[in-house]
Design a protein around this motif. Structure first.
Motif, PDB file in Angstrom:
ATOM      1  N   TYR A   1      16.640   9.661  -7.872  1.00 55.89           N
ATOM      2  CA  TYR A   1      15.650  10.815  -8.089  1.00 55.89           C
ATOM      3  C   TYR A   1      14.405  10.448  -7.979  1.00 55.89           C
ATOM      4  N   ASP A   2      13.998   9.098  -8.948  1.00 49.64           N
ATOM      5  CA  ASP A   2      12.642   8.715  -8.871  1.00 49.64           C
ATOM      6  C   ASP A   2      12.182   8.546  -7.611  1.00 49.64           C
ATOM      7  N   TYR A   3      13.000   7.945  -6.514  1.00 49.00           N
ATOM      8  CA  TYR A   3      12.389   7.961  -5.009  1.00 49.00           C
ATOM      9  C   TYR A   3      12.149   9.382  -4.451  1.00 49.00           C
ATOM     10  N   LEU A   4      12.987  10.346  -4.976  1.00 49.55           N
ATOM     11  CA  LEU A   4      12.731  11.546  -4.234  1.00 49.55           C
ATOM     12  C   LEU A   4      11.435  12.248  -5.019  1.00 49.55           C
ATOM     13  N   THR A   5      11.310  11.792  -6.135  1.00 48.78           N
ATOM     14  CA  THR A   5      10.030  12.532  -6.881  1.00 48.78           C
ATOM     15  C   THR A   5       8.702  11.859  -6.227  1.00 48.78           C
ATOM     16  N   GLN A   6       8.777  10.552  -6.008  1.00 48.27           N
ATOM     17  CA  GLN A   6       7.890   9.690  -5.169  1.00 48.27           C
ATOM     18  C   GLN A   6       7.447  10.473  -3.953  1.00 48.27           C
ATOM     19  N   LEU A   7       8.479  10.741  -3.101  1.00 46.30           N
ATOM     20  CA  LEU A   7       8.309  11.250  -1.945  1.00 46.30           C
ATOM     21  C   LEU A   7       7.719  12.866  -1.825  1.00 46.30           C
ATOM     22  N   SER A   8       8.184  13.599  -2.915  1.00 44.92           N
ATOM     23  CA  SER A   8       7.669  14.962  -3.039  1.00 44.92           C
ATOM     24  C   SER A   8       6.354  14.845  -3.606  1.00 44.92           C
ATOM     25  N   ASN A   9       5.805  13.908  -3.880  1.00 41.06           N
ATOM     26  CA  ASN A   9       4.413  13.890  -4.789  1.00 41.06           C
ATOM     27  C   ASN A   9       3.270  13.345  -3.576  1.00 41.06           C
ATOM     28  N   HIS A  10       4.102  12.626  -2.289  1.00 40.16           N
ATOM     29  CA  HIS A  10       3.063  12.474  -1.439  1.00 40.16           C
ATOM     30  C   HIS A  10       3.733  12.929  -0.032  1.00 40.16           C
ATOM     31  N   ARG A  11       2.963  13.908   0.442  1.00 41.60           N
ATOM     32  CA  ARG A  11       3.455  14.695   1.625  1.00 41.60           C
ATOM     33  C   ARG A  11       3.288  13.894   2.977  1.00 41.60           C
ATOM     34  N   GLN A  12       2.640  12.920   2.755  1.00 43.13           N
ATOM     35  CA  GLN A  12       2.779  11.978   3.964  1.00 43.13           C
ATOM     36  C   GLN A  12       3.502  10.731   3.654  1.00 43.13           C
ATOM     37  N   GLY A  13       3.874  10.792   2.584  1.00 40.52           N
ATOM     38  CA  GLY A  13       4.591   9.294   2.142  1.00 40.52           C
ATOM     39  C   GLY A  13       5.827   9.020   2.928  1.00 40.52           C
ATOM     40  N   ALA A  14       6.262   7.714   2.857  1.00 42.00           N
ATOM     41  CA  ALA A  14       7.554   7.253   3.524  1.00 42.00           C
ATOM     42  C   ALA A  14       8.261   6.338   2.917  1.00 42.00           C
ATOM     43  N   LEU A  15       9.592   6.232   2.596  1.00 44.10           N
ATOM     44  CA  LEU A  15      10.309   5.344   2.044  1.00 44.10           C
ATOM     45  C   LEU A  15      10.946   4.452   3.116  1.00 44.10           C
ATOM     46  N   VAL A  16      10.878   3.345   3.249  1.00 45.88           N
ATOM     47  CA  VAL A  16      11.448   2.244   4.194  1.00 45.88           C
ATOM     48  C   VAL A  16      12.424   1.378   3.467  1.00 45.88           C
ATOM     49  N   SER A  17      13.128   1.044   4.477  1.00 42.86           N
ATOM     50  CA  SER A  17      14.384   0.171   4.152  1.00 42.86           C
ATOM     51  C   SER A  17      13.626  -1.390   3.962  1.00 42.86           C
ATOM     52  N   ALA A  18      14.451  -2.153   3.087  1.00 48.18           N
ATOM     53  CA  ALA A  18      14.246  -3.532   3.087  1.00 48.18           C
ATOM     54  C   ALA A  18      13.807  -4.530   4.203  1.00 48.18           C
ATOM     55  N   GLU A  19      14.685  -4.107   5.434  1.00 46.20           N
ATOM     56  CA  GLU A  19      14.593  -4.732   6.695  1.00 46.20           C
ATOM     57  C   GLU A  19      13.187  -4.310   7.267  1.00 46.20           C
ATOM     58  N   LEU A  20      13.034  -3.120   7.504  1.00 44.88           N
ATOM     59  CA  LEU A  20      11.698  -2.299   8.008  1.00 44.88           C
ATOM     60  C   LEU A  20      10.523  -3.037   7.436  1.00 44.88           C
ATOM     61  N   LYS A  21      10.743  -2.914   5.844  1.00 39.79           N
ATOM     62  CA  LYS A  21       9.377  -3.905   5.325  1.00 39.79           C
ATOM     63  C   LYS A  21       9.227  -5.009   5.651  1.00 39.79           C
ATOM     64  N   ARG A  22      10.601  -5.938   5.934  1.00 43.03           N
ATOM     65  CA  ARG A  22      10.292  -7.629   6.486  1.00 43.03           C
ATOM     66  C   ARG A  22       9.882  -7.558   7.654  1.00 43.03           C
ATOM     67  N   ARG A  23      10.319  -6.461   8.802  1.00 40.45           N
ATOM     68  CA  ARG A  23       9.821  -6.651  10.201  1.00 40.45           C
ATOM     69  C   ARG A  23       8.408  -6.282  10.211  1.00 40.45           C
ATOM     70  N   GLY A  24       7.713  -4.925   9.636  1.00 39.56           N
ATOM     71  CA  GLY A  24       6.481  -4.736   9.668  1.00 39.56           C
ATOM     72  C   GLY A  24       5.485  -5.119   8.682  1.00 39.56           C
ATOM     73  N   LYS A  25       6.100  -6.115   7.948  1.00 38.12           N
ATOM     74  CA  LYS A  25       5.214  -6.895   6.858  1.00 38.12           C
ATOM     75  C   LYS A  25       4.602  -5.904   5.884  1.00 38.12           C
ATOM     76  N   LEU A  26       5.213  -4.797   5.414  1.00 41.44           N
ATOM     77  CA  LEU A  26       4.841  -3.549   4.712  1.00 41.44           C
ATOM     78  C   LEU A  26       4.833  -3.811   3.407  1.00 41.44           C
ATOM     79  N   GLU A  27       3.800  -3.160   2.824  1.00 40.96           N
ATOM     80  CA  GLU A  27       3.838  -2.961   1.228  1.00 40.96           C
ATOM     81  C   GLU A  27       3.632  -1.607   0.833  1.00 40.96           C
ATOM     82  N   PRO A  28       4.044  -1.177  -0.460  1.00 47.85           N
ATOM     83  CA  PRO A  28       3.447   0.180  -0.807  1.00 47.85           C
ATOM     84  C   PRO A  28       2.042   0.568  -0.344  1.00 47.85           C
TER      85      PRO A  28
END
Length: 1022
Positions: free
Chosen positions: A756-783
């Motif tokens: 539910y904490d992840y859903l709350t985070q997504l609900s608070n940010h209309r343009q927000g996105a939750l990414v998988s660990a593999e996508l984070k590694r490939r795209g060198k992404l950080e919050p």
């Protein structure tokens, strides 16, 4: 009588009736023995009568022994019974999928005489047909539902009346016959063929043949048979053209036929292919006898495949192979052209693998029952050890003593072998009802017994193609006694009798003198400890564990395999080994407790600990049973529940919700019209769909009766990019967080922090996105990093608000994923149909929900009913057999342990009546005596229970992690979890506690009613 026969010495009086001394040695001639013929006949009957009397006097112990024999026979028979029943429906379905052109069980035996080189006579082919018509149907076990025989002299020239030289004509035709041609064809022109005396052969043909050969009905022609140099033909004119001889047969076309509409390959071995002229079978036989050699002779029998049971496959393979070998001997060049032998062989392999796996699961329980049989047999032998020593002292050999006991136990074994398969039927029904470990909620619909296989077969014969299964065959399993189950029961009973004979072998070496010496020395160490079997078993368990560790490394880079039987056999060695090692230390522990008890007042503790420290060997077999029961129950229960939970979690995770409707916002007619117009229809749920003009009202879905909650979920394949870094293909999911929370399935251990904490985070940010660990590694992404999603040439800008390892219905190992807000995604993309996820009141509401969706403009493109999928998969025979055998094995082991505990305690206490009488005579009250017995049993049960629980938990920790790489039920997503259920432990403690209460109550009643004072008389033990 002479002493050489093992009987009495000359002049010695016979033994009393209570201990008959029978000779089972050499039986001399009548003159040597001086016996009348009537005595020779009555001697075996006398032996049998004395044996039955002896069994009647010991009916309690022998009844307990018979129970063990019946149980081991029933459990062994249950494996092939359930395997055959569970795979029956799969067997029929796969069989019918092999060939859609011919019936499943069509057997075609073909004789081929290439270019007519082999001089196979008409008598040989007649004998071949007669043999096959009788022996083939006899070996299959029921008559054929259709037969069709075809013969041909080969393709040769057809001459017009004015043609003289056949070598110049290209028109060829086969002169042939088909046994049942007239039964399944209608005449279009002319009439059917008849026999004639003028030498002209009347033939019929179909329309295409007449057109191709340019023949007409009523026309006369000549069929020219090309002869070999050494061939001789009578009754036909022979002409030579260009050094080639031809036998000329005048033919007349008398009719043209058309096959009936319903005719299939079941009725005809071949359809009437072009270029074939058909004559009467009698005319074909006449021409054979004239000397024409048959080129093709094909014989077809069609049997009803629904009458074939899986357990008959092995016998059918052998019988059909033998038929082919014999047919080739009768007529060389004869072999099967069509027969389901290859399919039978492949399915037999599957059948054997499933049976072997299930039998490996049942093997530990069968071993426990064999230990129980040995325990009860040892009690029976111990009660008659004086009789054995007297027989040995009087010259009887070991084989004679063994024969005396073997006759009794063979009678019991015969009864067990007869009753065991029918107990196996009952066990098979229970196995088919099992949903999970100790869970019989599957219901009886899938396991109802039917009287033989024919009960599940409708009366109508099978059609040429795959026919639908009968309704009863879909709901019921043909749980019946099979020949293989009888063999298994007989083999298991024979092994059990051999196990029962083992204590007799150990006791048959004692004479009266040596027996008293052994009794005076007291108890020796048990067989297990004298030969260090505990250390050997621990060594085997360590070796098995090492092998599993090595395989785990290998399987880490290879495909997974089905649940390995070694995971259920190696722990048994571990249970027994650790238990025996603990029991090796048991006397020292009791001696230490006895030393401590000397510091306390009261005689009960001292007597109990001293007794257990000195006579612990007699409890080893009983404790092994108890330890195995508890340890196997814990381990098997944990293994079954682990597989069940991980299997169900995988299905629920991949579906995502209780009900998923992949929606279409056009009617099926409109979709079909769009497809015909050239519009591309999606073949997968994550592909783009045709844009929609309007969205059906979502809140109408929440008003449907049976819907608890609903959520909109858009899943598409897209491309991800971080600034200038391309992150590759991803699965994009767009949701409405507050709708998604109550419907999505999420296991708590998959998320940290909470889902539910992840859903709350997504609900608070209309343009927000939750990414998988593999996508984070490939795209060198950080919050906080920007992220661009490209879907169907439509760009969606977002930024990372969190990294999640898993997400309902998304497999991170298949493809990286990103989760976004649906409202934000729809602002940048064309409106497309999405999926709707539902939390519903029950499965009965689904048809109503689907029907109501149509009224708001939503049609079902595809449906995922999670509970229905689970129910269907739980009915799979392999899975149900796994849970069923583990459950029945535990219940059988518990029953055996309880029965052994009660029987052994009562009979061992009866042998100690002198000791109890002496204790009472020296001042012990009845309450104190009962306290000694009760504390002794409490310590015995407690020690066995403690060792069993410890061994089961240790095995669960050591061996269950290997299931992750060896069970096809388990997948990497969601992560593997080991599940233990305290309810199983509670049931085991309750069972053992009930056994203890029953045993102590029986002992108390026995001691209260026993006249202990009379037991003190010399030489009497009650």
């Amino acid at each position: 009588m002479s002493d050489a026969g093992g009987g009495y010495e000359s002049g010695a009086p016979p033994a009393p009736a209570t201990a008959p001394s029978l000779s089972y040695g050499r039986v001399g001639s009548r003159r040597e023995r001086g016996l009348a013929p009537s005595v020779v006949v009555l001697y075996p009957l006398t032996v049998l009568w004395i044996t039955l009397q002896r069994m009647a006097r010991n009916w309690r112990l022998l009844g307990a022994l018979l129970a063990g024999l019946v149980l081991v026979a029933g459990l062994a028979a249950a494996v092939p019974i359930y395997t055959a029943a569970g795979l029956q429906r799969s067997f029929i379905q796969h069989w019918r999928q092999q060939d859609e052109f011919r019936p499943p069980f069509a057997v075609i035996m073909a004789h081929r005489n290439s270019r007519r080189k082999e001089p196979v006579t008409a008598e040989q082919l007649t004998r071949l047909q007669r043999y096959l018509d009788g022996d083939l149907q006899g070996r299959v076990g029921h008559p054929a539902i259709a037969t069709s025989f075809y013969g041909s002299f080969g393709s040769d020239f057809v001459l017009l009346n004015n043609e003289a030289d056949p070598s110049g004509r290209a028109t060829r035709a086969e002169l042939s016959f088909m046994s049942n041609l007239a039964e399944h064809a209608d005449l279009a022109v002319g009439r059917w063929y008849e026999a004639r005396d003028d030498g002209v052969v009347e033939v019929v043909a179909d329309e295409k043949t007449l057109d191709d050969l340019e023949l007409i009905v009523g026309g006369r022609y000549v069929w020219a048979y090309q002869m070999l140099p050494n061939e001789e033909i009578a009754d036909l004119p022979v002409e030579t053209y260009q050094r080639q001889r031809f036998a000329l047969t005048p033919i007349e076309v008398v009719g043209m036929f058309r096959p009936q509409a319903e005719v299939t390959t079941r009725e005809w071995v071949y359809p009437p292919l072009p270029g074939r002229l058909f004559m009467a079978p009698e005319e074909f036989a006449r021409m054979q006898h004239a000397g024409l050699r048959t080129s093709t002779y094909d014989l077809q029998w069609v049997f009803d495949d629904r009458l074939i049971r899986v357990d008959q496959v092995g016998r059918l393979i052998a019988d059909l192979t033998a038929v082919e070998e014999r047919a080739a001997q009768i007529a060389p060049g004869t072999k099967y052209w069509l027969v389901p032998l290859d399919f039978f062989g492949k399915f037999k392999t599957t059948l054997d693998q499933v049976a072997l796996f299930l039998f490996s699961l049942a093997a530990p329980t069968i071993g426990m029952i064999l230990v129980y049989v040995m325990l009860i047999a040892a009690l029976a032998v111990e009660r008659r050890v004086t009789e054995i020593s007297v027989l040995h002292s009087r010259g009887a050999g070991r084989m004679q003593v063994l024969a005396s006991f073997a006759l009794e136990w063979l009678i019991l074994a015969a009864a067990a072998a007869l009753v065991g398969p029918y107990l196996g039927v009952a066990i098979g029904r229970l196995v088919a009802n099992v949903q999970g470990f100790l869970d019989f909620s599957a219901g009886g619909a899938a396991a109802a017994a039917v009287p033989e296989a024919a009960a599940a077969v409708p009366e109508a014969p099978a059609a040429a193609g795959p026919a639908p299964l009968a309704p009863t065959a879909e709901r019921q399993l043909p749980v019946v006694v099979t020949e293989q189950s009888r063999r298994f029961a007989l083999l298991a009973t024979a092994v059990a009798v051999l196990a029962a004979v083992a204590p007799v072998i150990a006791s048959s070496r004692f004479s009266v003198v040596t027996l008293r010496q052994v009794q005076a020395r007291g108890m020796r160490r048990s067989f297990w400890h004298r030969y260090f079997l505990d250390l050997i078993l621990l060594g085997l368990a360590f070796y098995g564990y090492s092998a599993l560790r090595w395989q785990q490394v290998r399987l880490a880079t290879e495909a997974t395999v089905d649940a390995d039987p070694i995971l259920f056999l190696v722990p048994v060695a571990f249970f027994i080994g650790t238990g025996l090692v603990a029991l090796r230390l048991y006397p020292f522990a009791m001696a230490g407790l006895g030393w401590l008890s000397n510091r306390f007042r009261g005689i009960v503790l001292q007597l109990t600990f001293r007794r257990l420290s000195r006579s612990s060997g007699q409890y080893v077999s009983l404790l092994v049973l108890l330890i195995l029961t508890v340890a196997m129950g814990i381990y098997n229960g944990s293994a079954a529940r682990t597989l069940l939970v991980n299997f169900e979690d995988r299905v629920r995770y991949m579906n995502g919700a209780e009900l998923v409707i992949r929606e279409a916002w056009e009617s099926p007619e409109e979709q079909q019209a769009a497809g015909m117009a050239g519009a591309v229809q999606p073949t997968s749920y994550d592909q783009p769909r045709s844009p929609a003009a309007a969205e059906p009202p979502f809140f109408k879905r929440l008003e449907i009766e049976g819907v608890e909650a609903a959520a909109r979920v858009l899943v598409r394949r897209a491309e991800a990019r971080n600034a200038s870094l391309h992150a590759g293909s991803v699965t994009m999911m767009a949701i409405v967080p507050h709708e998604f929370a109550p419907v999505a399935w999420a296991r708590p251990d998959l998320f940290n922090p909470h889902f539910y904490d992840y859903l709350t985070q997504l609900s608070n940010h209309r343009q927000g996105a939750l990414v998988s660990a593999e996508l984070k590694r490939r795209g060198k992404l950080e919050p906080g990093d920007p992220l661009t999603i490209n879907y169907n040439n439509q760009r969606i800008d977002a930024y990372v608000v969190g990294v999640v390892p898993y997400w309902p219905s998304l497999n991170p190992e298949h493809r990286p994923f990103v989760v976004m807000n649906l409202d934000h995604v729809q602002e940048f993309t064309a409106l497309e149909p999405y999926d709707s996820w539902y939390d519903i009141t029950g499965p009965e509401a689904i048809p109503h929900i689907v029907q109501r969706l149509v009224s708001i403009g939503v049609w079902e493109w595809k449906r995922l009913d999670t509970e229905q999928i689970l129910r269907d998969l739980h009915r799979e025979p392999y899975r149900r057999g796994f849970f069923g055998i583990l459950t029945i094995g535990f219940l059988a082991a518990a029953a055996v342990a309880v029965l052994a505990f009660v029987v052994y305690t009562i009979y061992s206490t009866r042998q100690r009546l002198i000791q109890f009488g002496a204790l009472r005579a020296n001042g012990l009250s009845l309450v104190q005596t009962l306290g000694v017995v009760g504390l002794e049993q409490l310590l015995t049960v407690g020690i066995g229970l403690a060792i069993g629980i410890a061994g089961g938990n240790a095995a669960t920790t050591l061996f269950l992690p290997f299931l992750r790489d060896r069970a096809s039920e388990v997948q990497p997503v969601p992560p593997f979890v080991i599940v233990t259920d305290l309810d199983d432990l509670t049931r085991m403690v309750a069972i053992v506690g009930a056994a203890f209460v029953i045993a102590v109550a029986a002992l108390a009643l026995f001691l209260v009613r026993a006249r202990l004072a009379s037991a003190l008389r010399l030489g009497e033990e009650a």
